[in-house]
Design a protein around this motif. Structure first.
Motif, PDB file in Angstrom:
ATOM      1  N   GLY A 128       0.821  -1.003   0.157  1.00  0.00           N
ATOM      2  CA  GLY A 128      -0.062  -0.089   0.075  1.00  0.00           C
ATOM      3  C   GLY A 128       0.920   1.234  -0.136  1.00  0.00           C
ATOM      4  O   GLY A 128       0.509   2.022   0.657  1.00  0.00           O
ATOM      5  N   THR A 129       2.114   1.256  -0.672  1.00  0.00           N
ATOM      6  CA  THR A 129       3.067   2.282  -0.628  1.00  0.00           C
ATOM      7  C   THR A 129       2.489   3.493  -1.431  1.00  0.00           C
ATOM      8  O   THR A 129       1.683   3.611  -2.424  1.00  0.00           O
ATOM      9  N   ARG A 130       2.479   4.747  -0.761  1.00  0.00           N
ATOM     10  CA  ARG A 130       2.199   5.942  -1.202  1.00  0.00           C
ATOM     11  C   ARG A 130       3.582   6.508  -1.498  1.00  0.00           C
ATOM     12  O   ARG A 130       4.731   6.310  -1.076  1.00  0.00           O
ATOM     13  N   PHE A 131       3.288   7.694  -2.709  1.00  0.00           N
ATOM     14  CA  PHE A 131       4.518   8.048  -3.061  1.00  0.00           C
ATOM     15  C   PHE A 131       4.676   9.607  -2.921  1.00  0.00           C
ATOM     16  O   PHE A 131       3.777  10.471  -3.013  1.00  0.00           O
ATOM     17  N   GLU A 132       5.778  10.031  -2.243  1.00  0.00           N
ATOM     18  CA  GLU A 132       5.738  11.743  -1.819  1.00  0.00           C
ATOM     19  C   GLU A 132       6.500  12.443  -3.090  1.00  0.00           C
ATOM     20  O   GLU A 132       5.711  13.541  -3.286  1.00  0.00           O
ATOM     21  N   SER A 133       7.018  11.750  -3.725  1.00  0.00           N
ATOM     22  CA  SER A 133       7.704  12.730  -4.887  1.00  0.00           C
ATOM     23  C   SER A 133       7.456  11.978  -6.220  1.00  0.00           C
ATOM     24  O   SER A 133       7.215  11.098  -6.142  1.00  0.00           O
ATOM     25  N   LEU A 134       7.975  12.793  -7.247  1.00  0.00           N
ATOM     26  CA  LEU A 134       7.833  12.103  -8.703  1.00  0.00           C
ATOM     27  C   LEU A 134       8.870  11.087  -8.646  1.00  0.00           C
ATOM     28  O   LEU A 134       8.751  10.051  -9.365  1.00  0.00           O
ATOM     29  N   ASP A 135      10.252  11.293  -8.060  1.00  0.00           N
ATOM     30  CA  ASP A 135      11.002  10.220  -8.070  1.00  0.00           C
ATOM     31  C   ASP A 135      10.738   8.841  -7.427  1.00  0.00           C
ATOM     32  O   ASP A 135      10.924   7.791  -8.051  1.00  0.00           O
ATOM     33  N   ASP A 136       9.919   9.093  -6.363  1.00  0.00           N
ATOM     34  CA  ASP A 136       9.387   7.852  -5.917  1.00  0.00           C
ATOM     35  C   ASP A 136       8.445   7.302  -6.655  1.00  0.00           C
ATOM     36  O   ASP A 136       8.414   5.869  -6.768  1.00  0.00           O
ATOM     37  N   ALA A 198       2.321  12.706  -3.531  1.00  0.00           N
ATOM     38  CA  ALA A 198       1.540  13.651  -2.586  1.00  0.00           C
ATOM     39  C   ALA A 198       2.149  15.001  -2.460  1.00  0.00           C
ATOM     40  O   ALA A 198       1.328  15.863  -2.343  1.00  0.00           O
ATOM     41  N   SER A 199       3.314  15.144  -2.753  1.00  0.00           N
ATOM     42  CA  SER A 199       3.760  16.412  -2.645  1.00  0.00           C
ATOM     43  C   SER A 199       3.118  17.416  -3.954  1.00  0.00           C
ATOM     44  O   SER A 199       2.816  18.523  -3.665  1.00  0.00           O
ATOM     45  N   TRP A 200       2.881  16.777  -4.837  1.00  0.00           N
ATOM     46  CA  TRP A 200       2.176  17.498  -6.190  1.00  0.00           C
ATOM     47  C   TRP A 200       0.710  17.679  -5.783  1.00  0.00           C
ATOM     48  O   TRP A 200       0.190  18.585  -6.163  1.00  0.00           O
ATOM     49  N   LEU A 201       0.132  16.787  -4.999  1.00  0.00           N
ATOM     50  CA  LEU A 201      -1.347  16.929  -4.723  1.00  0.00           C
ATOM     51  C   LEU A 201      -1.659  18.107  -3.842  1.00  0.00           C
ATOM     52  O   LEU A 201      -2.441  18.790  -3.669  1.00  0.00           O
ATOM     53  N   ARG A 202      -0.569  18.140  -2.684  1.00  0.00           N
ATOM     54  CA  ARG A 202      -0.427  19.152  -1.730  1.00  0.00           C
ATOM     55  C   ARG A 202      -0.453  20.440  -2.368  1.00  0.00           C
ATOM     56  O   ARG A 202      -1.096  21.581  -1.847  1.00  0.00           O
ATOM     57  N   ALA A 203       0.617  20.549  -3.130  1.00  0.00           N
ATOM     58  CA  ALA A 203       0.740  22.026  -3.914  1.00  0.00           C
ATOM     59  C   ALA A 203      -0.552  22.273  -4.695  1.00  0.00           C
ATOM     60  O   ALA A 203      -0.549  23.437  -5.071  1.00  0.00           O
ATOM     61  N   ARG A 204      -1.367  21.584  -4.818  1.00  0.00           N
ATOM     62  CA  ARG A 204      -2.700  21.863  -5.395  1.00  0.00           C
ATOM     63  C   ARG A 204      -3.860  21.926  -4.481  1.00  0.00           C
ATOM     64  O   ARG A 204      -5.013  21.967  -4.702  1.00  0.00           O
ATOM     65  N   SER A 205      -3.446  21.870  -3.111  1.00  0.00           N
ATOM     66  CA  SER A 205      -4.686  21.844  -1.866  1.00  0.00           C
ATOM     67  C   SER A 205      -5.371  20.637  -2.154  1.00  0.00           C
ATOM     68  O   SER A 205      -6.415  20.862  -1.554  1.00  0.00           O
ATOM     69  N   ILE A 206      -4.787  19.557  -2.511  1.00  0.00           N
ATOM     70  CA  ILE A 206      -5.471  18.164  -2.372  1.00  0.00           C
ATOM     71  C   ILE A 206      -4.780  17.522  -1.489  1.00  0.00           C
ATOM     72  O   ILE A 206      -3.439  17.151  -1.665  1.00  0.00           O
ATOM     73  N   GLY A 207      -5.699  16.704  -0.586  1.00  0.00           N
ATOM     74  CA  GLY A 207      -4.914  15.984   0.529  1.00  0.00           C
ATOM     75  C   GLY A 207      -4.466  14.270  -0.282  1.00  0.00           C
ATOM     76  O   GLY A 207      -4.857  14.108  -1.356  1.00  0.00           O
ATOM     77  N   PRO A 208      -3.378  13.767   0.160  1.00  0.00           N
ATOM     78  CA  PRO A 208      -2.889  12.483  -0.637  1.00  0.00           C
ATOM     79  C   PRO A 208      -3.653  11.198  -0.275  1.00  0.00           C
ATOM     80  O   PRO A 208      -3.459  10.155  -0.642  1.00  0.00           O
ATOM     81  N   GLU A 209      -4.855  11.508   0.638  1.00  0.00           N
ATOM     82  CA  GLU A 209      -5.764  10.336   0.898  1.00  0.00           C
ATOM     83  C   GLU A 209      -6.806  10.125  -0.404  1.00  0.00           C
ATOM     84  O   GLU A 209      -7.157  11.080  -1.031  1.00  0.00           O
ATOM     85  N   PRO A 210      -7.194   8.703  -0.410  1.00  0.00           N
ATOM     86  CA  PRO A 210      -7.899   8.392  -1.490  1.00  0.00           C
ATOM     87  C   PRO A 210      -9.396   9.399  -1.455  1.00  0.00           C
ATOM     88  O   PRO A 210     -10.087   9.859  -2.437  1.00  0.00           O
ATOM     89  N   GLU A 211      -9.905   9.708  -0.218  1.00  0.00           N
ATOM     90  CA  GLU A 211     -11.134  10.438   0.077  1.00  0.00           C
ATOM     91  C   GLU A 211     -10.734  11.886  -0.713  1.00  0.00           C
ATOM     92  O   GLU A 211     -11.771  12.562  -1.123  1.00  0.00           O
ATOM     93  N   ALA A 212      -9.732  12.407  -0.369  1.00  0.00           N
ATOM     94  CA  ALA A 212      -9.449  13.623  -1.132  1.00  0.00           C
ATOM     95  C   ALA A 212      -9.484  13.678  -2.752  1.00  0.00           C
ATOM     96  O   ALA A 212      -9.928  14.646  -3.348  1.00  0.00           O
ATOM     97  N   ARG A 219     -11.974  18.104  -8.458  1.00  0.00           N
ATOM     98  CA  ARG A 219     -11.543  17.721  -9.651  1.00  0.00           C
ATOM     99  C   ARG A 219     -10.929  18.606 -10.610  1.00  0.00           C
ATOM    100  O   ARG A 219     -10.094  18.133 -11.295  1.00  0.00           O
ATOM    101  N   ALA A 220     -11.214  19.853 -10.319  1.00  0.00           N
ATOM    102  CA  ALA A 220     -10.527  20.823 -11.274  1.00  0.00           C
ATOM    103  C   ALA A 220      -9.130  20.933 -10.901  1.00  0.00           C
ATOM    104  O   ALA A 220      -8.055  20.874 -11.711  1.00  0.00           O
ATOM    105  N   ALA A 221      -8.863  21.094  -9.535  1.00  0.00           N
ATOM    106  CA  ALA A 221      -7.442  20.780  -9.193  1.00  0.00           C
ATOM    107  C   ALA A 221      -6.569  19.753  -9.322  1.00  0.00           C
ATOM    108  O   ALA A 221      -5.538  19.609 -10.113  1.00  0.00           O
ATOM    109  N   LEU A 222      -7.611  18.524  -9.125  1.00  0.00           N
ATOM    110  CA  LEU A 222      -6.804  17.269  -9.776  1.00  0.00           C
ATOM    111  C   LEU A 222      -6.565  17.176 -11.084  1.00  0.00           C
ATOM    112  O   LEU A 222      -5.497  16.623 -11.413  1.00  0.00           O
ATOM    113  N   SER A 223      -7.443  17.751 -12.198  1.00  0.00           N
ATOM    114  CA  SER A 223      -6.964  17.884 -13.546  1.00  0.00           C
ATOM    115  C   SER A 223      -5.615  18.426 -13.833  1.00  0.00           C
ATOM    116  O   SER A 223      -4.919  18.196 -15.066  1.00  0.00           O
ATOM    117  N   HIS A 224      -5.451  19.561 -12.901  1.00  0.00           N
ATOM    118  CA  HIS A 224      -4.036  20.085 -12.948  1.00  0.00           C
ATOM    119  C   HIS A 224      -2.919  19.397 -12.637  1.00  0.00           C
ATOM    120  O   HIS A 224      -1.662  19.397 -13.404  1.00  0.00           O
TER     121      HIS A 224
END
Length: 330
Positions: A128-136, A198-212, A219-224
């Motif tokens: 169930g690994t989550r990825f913090e960075s693009l390199d991850d 996760a860092s890219w999601l947070r930069a668009r004010s989206i939490g890294p959890e599935p619910e977010a 959705r608009a922020a996610l599309s970016h």
């Protein structure tokens, strides 16, 4: 059943698997010569089986089984490691996907580390690994797709020690996986999985959890975020296109056809914006045929100018598989 009949049965199984599991790849594979096509199909069938076993799917047709426990996934992964080890040792497993892979791996002398790298990639899903960075994320993409590109290139005649060309084959697998992640981000979140950094999601004010990720207000922020990831994918598609210069004509045509079709999926996701996940994004059959034909034409042009264009431009600051630890024999 004699050896010829057995090999034919395994070839038919591979062809049926890719026809059902990926219409895009099946279309592109029509451009291969018969023997290479059969080997590509059998490698695909093994990869598909392993992926389906971990995800609890049937030819990738449904969303991953979000109710499967980690313990069950770990048990399944152990079984895949055992059967893959048998296949690499030339032992009959009784499973067409693994027995076909055994033929291909031994015929083309595919180093054991590559199929085992694939299974290591699936271990991220087990944990169930989550990825913090693009390199991850790229490390994961290598394990579940980039390494498949490497094995496919070896089947297509690239020397297993030609690291420069294998890097370009890996790039295509990376681009495919990034595209898959962006297309299926909502379906994956429904199964409890988030692959976007996760860092890219947070930069668009989206939490890294599935619910977010599932929150329609995001959705608009996610599309970016997805558009940014697909911009990264495009760099790998471009690099892979250069690598096709090193392939035989028909193999280059097939690879460029697949690249064109999958790249189009990403373009459609970007075009649909916040509505990209209302329905699963795909490419019409007519458009696929058009894109595949363009790929075949590009392959032909590369064959014509091969003597003067085998030199590849530098890959630039792309992620490199050389960061992966070297697997020791045994």
């Amino acid at each position: 059943m004699n050896t010829v009949q057995t090999d034919r049965t395994l070839a038919v199984h591979g062809a049926q698997t890719i026809a059902k599991g990926s219409k895009s790849f099946a279309l592109a594979s029509l451009l291969f010569g018969r023997d290479m096509q059969t080997d590509v199909h059998m490698l695909y069938a093994w990869c598909r089986r392993c992926d389906d076993v971990i995800d609890g799917q049937d030819l990738g047709g449904d969303a991953p089984d979000g109710d499967m426990s980690q313990a069950e996934m770990a048990r399944r992964l152990d079984g895949l490691r055992d059967k893959t080890g048998m296949a690499l040792a030339g032992k009959v497993t009784g499973d067409h996907a693994f027995d076909g892979f055994s033929l291909v791996a031994r015929k083309h002398d595919i180093p054991d580390r590559y199929p085992m790298d694939l299974l290591d990639g699936f271990a991220s899903d087990v944990r169930g690994t989550r990825f913090e960075s693009l390199d991850d994320l790229m490390i994961y993409c290598y394990g579940v797709a980039g390494v498949v590109g490497v094995m496919m290139a070896i089947i297509m005649g690239i020397d297993k020690d030609d690291e420069e060309t294998l890097d370009r084959a890996c790039d295509l697998g990376l681009a495919f996986q990034l595209t898959n992640i962006c297309r299926d981000v909502v379906a994956d979140a429904n199964a409890g999985r988030v692959y976007l950094p996760a860092s890219w999601l947070r930069a668009r004010s989206i939490g890294p959890e599935p619910e977010a990720v599932l929150d329609e207000n995001n959705r608009a922020a996610l599309s970016h975020v997805v558009a940014d990831i697909l911009s990264e994918a495009d760099r790998y598609y471009a690099s892979a296109g250069q690598g096709a210069r090193r392939l035989p004509f028909r193999a280059a045509a097939a690879v460029l056809a697949a690249r064109n079709v999958y790249r189009e999926i990403g373009k459609q996701v970007i075009h649909r914006g916040a509505h990209a996940w209302d329905t699963r994004t795909g490419v019409s059959r007519f458009r696929k045929i058009t894109l595949a034909a363009a790929g075949a034409g590009a392959g032909a042009m590369q064959a014509i100018f091969r003597l003067s264009s085998r030199q590849l431009d530098p890959r630039g600051p792309l992620w490199r598989r050389s960061v992966m630890p070297v697997r020791r024999a045994g």
